[in-house]
Design a protein around this motif. Structure first.
Motif, PDB file in Angstrom:
ATOM      1  N   LEU A  28       0.915  -1.043  -0.076  1.00 19.56           N
ATOM      2  CA  LEU A  28       0.129  -0.141   0.042  1.00 19.56           C
ATOM      3  C   LEU A  28       0.862   1.316   0.033  1.00 19.56           C
ATOM      4  O   LEU A  28       0.862   2.287  -0.756  1.00 19.56           O
ATOM      5  N   THR A  29       2.084   1.322   0.831  1.00 23.13           N
ATOM      6  CA  THR A  29       2.732   2.555   0.906  1.00 23.13           C
ATOM      7  C   THR A  29       3.447   2.956  -0.502  1.00 23.13           C
ATOM      8  O   THR A  29       3.518   3.820  -0.889  1.00 23.13           O
ATOM      9  N   ARG A  30       4.052   1.599  -1.192  1.00 27.55           N
ATOM     10  CA  ARG A  30       4.599   1.992  -2.382  1.00 27.55           C
ATOM     11  C   ARG A  30       3.697   2.366  -3.390  1.00 27.55           C
ATOM     12  O   ARG A  30       4.033   3.127  -4.121  1.00 27.55           O
ATOM     13  N   ALA A  31       2.313   1.720  -3.316  1.00 28.51           N
ATOM     14  CA  ALA A  31       1.441   1.986  -4.296  1.00 28.51           C
ATOM     15  C   ALA A  31       0.916   3.502  -4.047  1.00 28.51           C
ATOM     16  O   ALA A  31       0.921   4.473  -5.024  1.00 28.51           O
ATOM     17  N   LYS A  32       0.709   4.032  -2.878  1.00 28.09           N
ATOM     18  CA  LYS A  32       0.355   5.325  -2.490  1.00 28.09           C
ATOM     19  C   LYS A  32       1.527   6.289  -2.993  1.00 28.09           C
ATOM     20  O   LYS A  32       1.164   7.534  -3.353  1.00 28.09           O
ATOM     21  N   ARG A  33       2.660   5.934  -2.839  1.00 26.85           N
ATOM     22  CA  ARG A  33       3.770   6.793  -3.153  1.00 26.85           C
ATOM     23  C   ARG A  33       3.724   7.046  -4.531  1.00 26.85           C
ATOM     24  O   ARG A  33       4.030   8.282  -5.258  1.00 26.85           O
ATOM     25  N   LYS A  34       3.258   6.022  -5.474  1.00 28.49           N
ATOM     26  CA  LYS A  34       3.319   5.955  -6.905  1.00 28.49           C
ATOM     27  C   LYS A  34       2.161   7.007  -7.158  1.00 28.49           C
ATOM     28  O   LYS A  34       2.315   7.936  -8.199  1.00 28.49           O
ATOM     29  N   ILE A  35       1.140   6.815  -6.463  1.00 28.77           N
ATOM     30  CA  ILE A  35      -0.285   7.786  -6.939  1.00 28.77           C
ATOM     31  C   ILE A  35       0.168   9.149  -6.271  1.00 28.77           C
ATOM     32  O   ILE A  35      -0.267  10.047  -7.281  1.00 28.77           O
ATOM     33  N   ALA A  36       0.797   9.325  -5.325  1.00 30.24           N
ATOM     34  CA  ALA A  36       1.034  10.779  -4.817  1.00 30.24           C
ATOM     35  C   ALA A  36       2.175  11.580  -5.883  1.00 30.24           C
ATOM     36  O   ALA A  36       1.721  12.693  -6.278  1.00 30.24           O
ATOM     37  N   LYS A  37       3.141  10.603  -6.204  1.00 30.03           N
ATOM     38  CA  LYS A  37       4.180  11.445  -7.257  1.00 30.03           C
ATOM     39  C   LYS A  37       3.296  11.662  -8.521  1.00 30.03           C
ATOM     40  O   LYS A  37       3.370  12.929  -9.091  1.00 30.03           O
ATOM     41  N   TYR A  38       2.326  10.536  -8.998  1.00 30.75           N
ATOM     42  CA  TYR A  38       1.463  11.178 -10.180  1.00 30.75           C
ATOM     43  C   TYR A  38       0.715  12.105  -9.989  1.00 30.75           C
ATOM     44  O   TYR A  38       0.642  13.254 -10.976  1.00 30.75           O
ATOM     45  N   LEU A  39      -0.080  12.488  -9.064  1.00 28.50           N
ATOM     46  CA  LEU A  39      -0.754  13.466  -8.737  1.00 28.50           C
ATOM     47  C   LEU A  39      -0.025  14.676  -8.608  1.00 28.50           C
ATOM     48  O   LEU A  39      -0.527  15.814  -8.935  1.00 28.50           O
ATOM     49  N   LYS A  40       1.179  14.763  -7.918  1.00 24.34           N
ATOM     50  CA  LYS A  40       2.014  15.821  -7.847  1.00 24.34           C
ATOM     51  C   LYS A  40       2.533  16.234  -9.228  1.00 24.34           C
ATOM     52  O   LYS A  40       2.383  17.404  -9.704  1.00 24.34           O
ATOM     53  N   GLN A  41       2.655  15.331 -10.147  1.00 26.33           N
ATOM     54  CA  GLN A  41       3.098  15.698 -11.424  1.00 26.33           C
ATOM     55  C   GLN A  41       2.093  16.369 -12.108  1.00 26.33           C
ATOM     56  O   GLN A  41       2.339  16.839 -13.302  1.00 26.33           O
ATOM     57  N   ASN A  42       0.830  15.986 -11.948  1.00 31.03           N
ATOM     58  CA  ASN A  42      -0.508  16.713 -12.726  1.00 31.03           C
ATOM     59  C   ASN A  42      -0.856  17.812 -11.867  1.00 31.03           C
ATOM     60  O   ASN A  42      -2.012  18.056 -11.937  1.00 31.03           O
ATOM     61  N   GLY A  43      -0.007  18.233 -10.918  1.00 25.22           N
ATOM     62  CA  GLY A  43      -0.670  19.540 -10.428  1.00 25.22           C
ATOM     63  C   GLY A  43      -1.375  19.438  -9.138  1.00 25.22           C
ATOM     64  O   GLY A  43      -2.051  20.491  -8.728  1.00 25.22           O
ATOM     65  N   PHE A  44      -1.561  18.257  -8.562  1.00 30.00           N
ATOM     66  CA  PHE A  44      -2.485  18.192  -7.271  1.00 30.00           C
ATOM     67  C   PHE A  44      -1.227  18.021  -6.004  1.00 30.00           C
ATOM     68  O   PHE A  44      -0.460  17.292  -6.085  1.00 30.00           O
ATOM     69  N   PRO A  45      -1.951  18.385  -4.891  1.00 29.92           N
ATOM     70  CA  PRO A  45      -2.960  19.228  -4.569  1.00 29.92           C
ATOM     71  C   PRO A  45      -3.134  20.752  -5.280  1.00 29.92           C
ATOM     72  O   PRO A  45      -1.819  21.224  -5.308  1.00 29.92           O
ATOM     73  N   ARG A  46      -3.930  21.351  -5.749  1.00 31.37           N
ATOM     74  CA  ARG A  46      -4.134  22.496  -6.436  1.00 31.37           C
ATOM     75  C   ARG A  46      -4.377  23.542  -5.508  1.00 31.37           C
ATOM     76  O   ARG A  46      -5.071  23.322  -4.466  1.00 31.37           O
TER      77      ARG A  46
END
Lengths: 186, 502
Positions: A168-186
């Motif tokens: 879960l931690t690894r998956a969330k890290r990837k999700i967080a990275k993706y969100l950050k790359q796409n400008g989240f949190p705005r």
């Protein structure tokens, strides 16, 4: 076997092994308890493949039907949840093949059900989840779709709570990275 | 593992995106939708599939986990799955937990995978050269129903093999020959398998004795994998000159994604590359998949019994090799032994071809060559002898021709029948000549794999060396079993062994 309410301590304490054995002895009530105990988990497993909650529920019903027919072949009765999850994954994959459903954000009912202002980030989250490996995607969906406990996820996936935490931690890290790359949190 | 920063925010975001409340399960509705399935629970004896007996179940689980079943084509599944799986753990691998893997393997009720093989060169000195021969093999395994393996080359089906645990049998179907062969397991062999394979971790401990190199991380088909490489040829039971195996395991799933093998044999003249991938675990099984379908026009070849692999059959193999070649094999490598027998057979055929033509006890006689400086009288005598020789040869040749014509006519009418006889004869020949030798090779292979400190001295020991060690292996801490040159057998201590000559 006496009939209890599903949440009664007497029912929750009955082991999978006992339930499977009594179900095989021709006691359908035991199988009903097993189905109800793992219904939400199996819907989540199927949802991680199909990305459609209605299809996932259909897949789950089919899973129980197949499990019913093959229960006699289950050797490690205490491993029922993992075995059931294996069947569920296959059923969902079969459905995916036949219905040519793609795991993408376009056909996710969940996204459409959310308020408009949440849609952007929801879509981005789904895109991020979609980029995960199947196993990571599965653990994320199991955890967040129906809010399953680590204990239940552990039973369904047949891995330790520590491993679930790691995945879960690894998956969330990837999700967080993706969100950050796409400008989240705005 | 460190927790994420801003974890709460992320939890909320993911929850919002995907959380839902699944409605409760309506069992009564489900029963109505699946009445037949439900009925299997209520009246299992009448409608349910009969449960396999314990022995049926065990046998196949044993076969699934056994290294001994390398015999015949079963080798591929064992190499491809078990040897692969068991290598994926290890104390130093960062993300792959052996305990988890063992558990998963134990739980795997069914799986399938594919193998692609490319071969180049000569497997044995006397065999024809193969150029870029590609073979594709698809394997499906069920703990309950057995195994099915389909081999094809250039899109053409070559062979189908079924292992049917409830019958203790293997069936091989050969479409090109329109033949099938049934091979039966030996009870004793199955017992041996049971002993060796009750605990799958036993296998792992044994196999982990081989040194491996970590290859680090990589991505295969979008999956993050970790790899290891094993170069010890004992991994293949010493059957090949060299064998380099790479295994790539899904970091998160802990199950194999791909296994690659590079094998050389016949002093580097044969090269084989094998890739096993497309693994799928715990798949749905249709029992009818495991029932061999033999077309009506296919005929049965001779039935065979898969040989035992023990001391007794090893001695039988040594005797057979001695009988065929006049000496013990130089090495107990199966390939080399079969190669050596093939070589001798070929030489025998060649010698037979070079024999003078003969009918009955009469042989063709060579004409005398005229020596230099021959006197007129000697020349006259020589010409007379040669004239007689030619008449003699003419008479024999005419008789040979008449006999050949009769044989040809007979052969023509029985050609179809002859084909079958030829095939069966070949199979019988293989059984009587190669099976004991194969048993010997397989026995030695298990000694190597089980690290029983085997040593073989067939290059220097003959049948007259009654006191010399021909083959020995460890049976206990301080005990060795020894087969002597005269094929007598004895158990000796390590000290006694040191005093024996070889």
């Amino acid at each position: 076997m006496p009939v209890f309410g599903d949440d009664s301590p007497a029912v929750t304490e009955i082991s999978e092994k006992s339930l499977v054995e009594t179900a095989l002895d021709g006691e359908p009530e035991s199988f009903r308890i097993l189905c109800q105990r793992y219904y939400a988990s199996m819907v989540a497993v199927a949802y991680s493949v199909l990305a459609d909650s209605h299809l996932a529920e259909d897949a789950d019903q089919e899973t129980f039907a197949r499990a019913c027919c093959n229960l006699r072949n289950l050797k490690r009765k205490d491993k029922f949840p993992g075995w059931l999850a294996g069947i569920c994954r296959n059923v969902a994959k079969d459905m995916l093949r036949t219905r040519s459903t793609q795991f993408n954000t376009n056909n996710m009912a969940m996204v459409e059900d959310k308020p408009q202002n949440d849609c952007c980030i929801n879509e981005a989250v789904w895109q991020a989840i979609n980029k995960l490996s199947d196993s990571a995607k599965e653990v994320v969906v199991l955890r967040y779709y129906n809010g399953l406990s680590y204990e239940k996820i552990s039973a369904v996936l047949g891995i330790s709570k520590g491993s679930i935490n790691g995945r879960l931690t690894r998956a969330k890290r990837k999700i967080a990275k993706y969100l950050k790359q796409n400008g989240f949190p705005r | 593992m460190k927790p994420l920063k801003n974890d709460k925010w992320l939890d909320d975001v993911i929850s919002k995106a995907i959380s839902t409340q699944t409605p409760p399960f309506d069992f009564d509705k489900w029963k109505q939708k699946y009445p037949e399935e439900f009925q299997t629970l209520v009246s299992p004896v009448e409608k349910g599939t009969p449960a396999p007996t314990a022995s049926e179940q065990n046998i196949w689980r044993i076969i699934m986990k056994s290294r001994i079943t390398k015999i015949a084509a079963a080798a591929i599944i064992i190499i491809g799955v078990f040897l692969g799986i068991v290598f994926m753990g290890g104390p130093d691998m960062a993300s792959v937990s052996w305990a988890e893997v063992a558990q998963k393997v134990e739980q795997a009720q069914s799986f399938m995978y594919q193998i692609k093989m490319t071969m180049n060169g000569r497997m044995m000195p006397e065999m024809p050269e193969i150029k870029n021969k590609e073979m594709e093999i698809s394997v499906i395994v069920s703990a309950e129903y057995g195994m099915k393996m389909e081999t094809s080359s250039e899109g053409k089906a070559m062979q189908q093999m079924y292992i049917i645990p409830r019958e203790n049998a293997m069936i091989m179907i050969m479409p090109e020959m329109k033949k099938y062969i049934r091979m039966e397991f030996d009870e004793e062999m199955l017992e041996k398998m049971k002993k060796q394979n009750q605990d799958p971790r036993y296998m792992v401990e044994e196999l982990m004795k081989f040194e491996y190199t970590e290859l680090g991380r990589n991505t295969i088909d979008g999956i993050e994998v970790e790899g290891i490489e094993v170069t010890d040829p004992r991994f293949g039971g010493g059957m090949f000159d060299s064998m380099v195996t790479q295994l790539w395991v899904d970091v998160e799933e802990g199950l194999p994604v791909r296994m690659e093998m590079d094998i050389t044999q016949n002093k580097g003249q044969m090269k084989m590359h094998m890739v096993a991938d497309n693994y799928q675990w715990n798949i749905d099984i249709d029992p009818s998949e495991f029932e061999p379908i033999i077309p009506n026009d296919y005929t049965a070849g001779p039935s065979m019994k898969i040989p035992k692999m023990n001391e007794e059959t090893a001695i039988g193999g040594l005797k057979k090799f001695l009988e065929l070649t006049g000496h013990y094999p130089e090495k107990l490598n199966l390939m080399d032994m079969v190669g050596e027998i093939s070589k001798i057979k070929k030489e025998e055929e060649k010698q037979a071809e070079e024999k003078p033509l003969q009918i009955g006890n009469e042989k063709l006689v060579a004409i005398e060559v005229m020596p230099e400086n021959i006197s007129p009288e000697e020349l006259k005598k020589l010409m007379e002898r040669n004239r007689e020789t030619m008449e003699h040869n003419k008479k024999i040749t005419e008789e040979i021709m008449k006999k050949a014509e009769r044989t040809m006519a007979k052969a023509k009418t029985t050609m179809e029948k002859f084909k079958d006889h030829d095939f069966d004869a070949e199979m019988n020949k293989m059984m009587t000549e190669f099976m004991p030798v194969q048993s010997l090779g397989m026995f030695y292979m298990t000694l190597v794999q089980e690290d029983k400190d085997p040593a073989y001295y067939g290059d220097t020991v003959g049948q007259d060396d009654v006191d010399a060690v021909l083959l020995r292996w460890k049976v206990a801490d301080d005990e060795y079993r020894v087969i002597f040159g005269d094929l007598s057998v004895e158990t000796v201590s390590a000290d006694q062994l040191a005093e024996l000559k070889n």
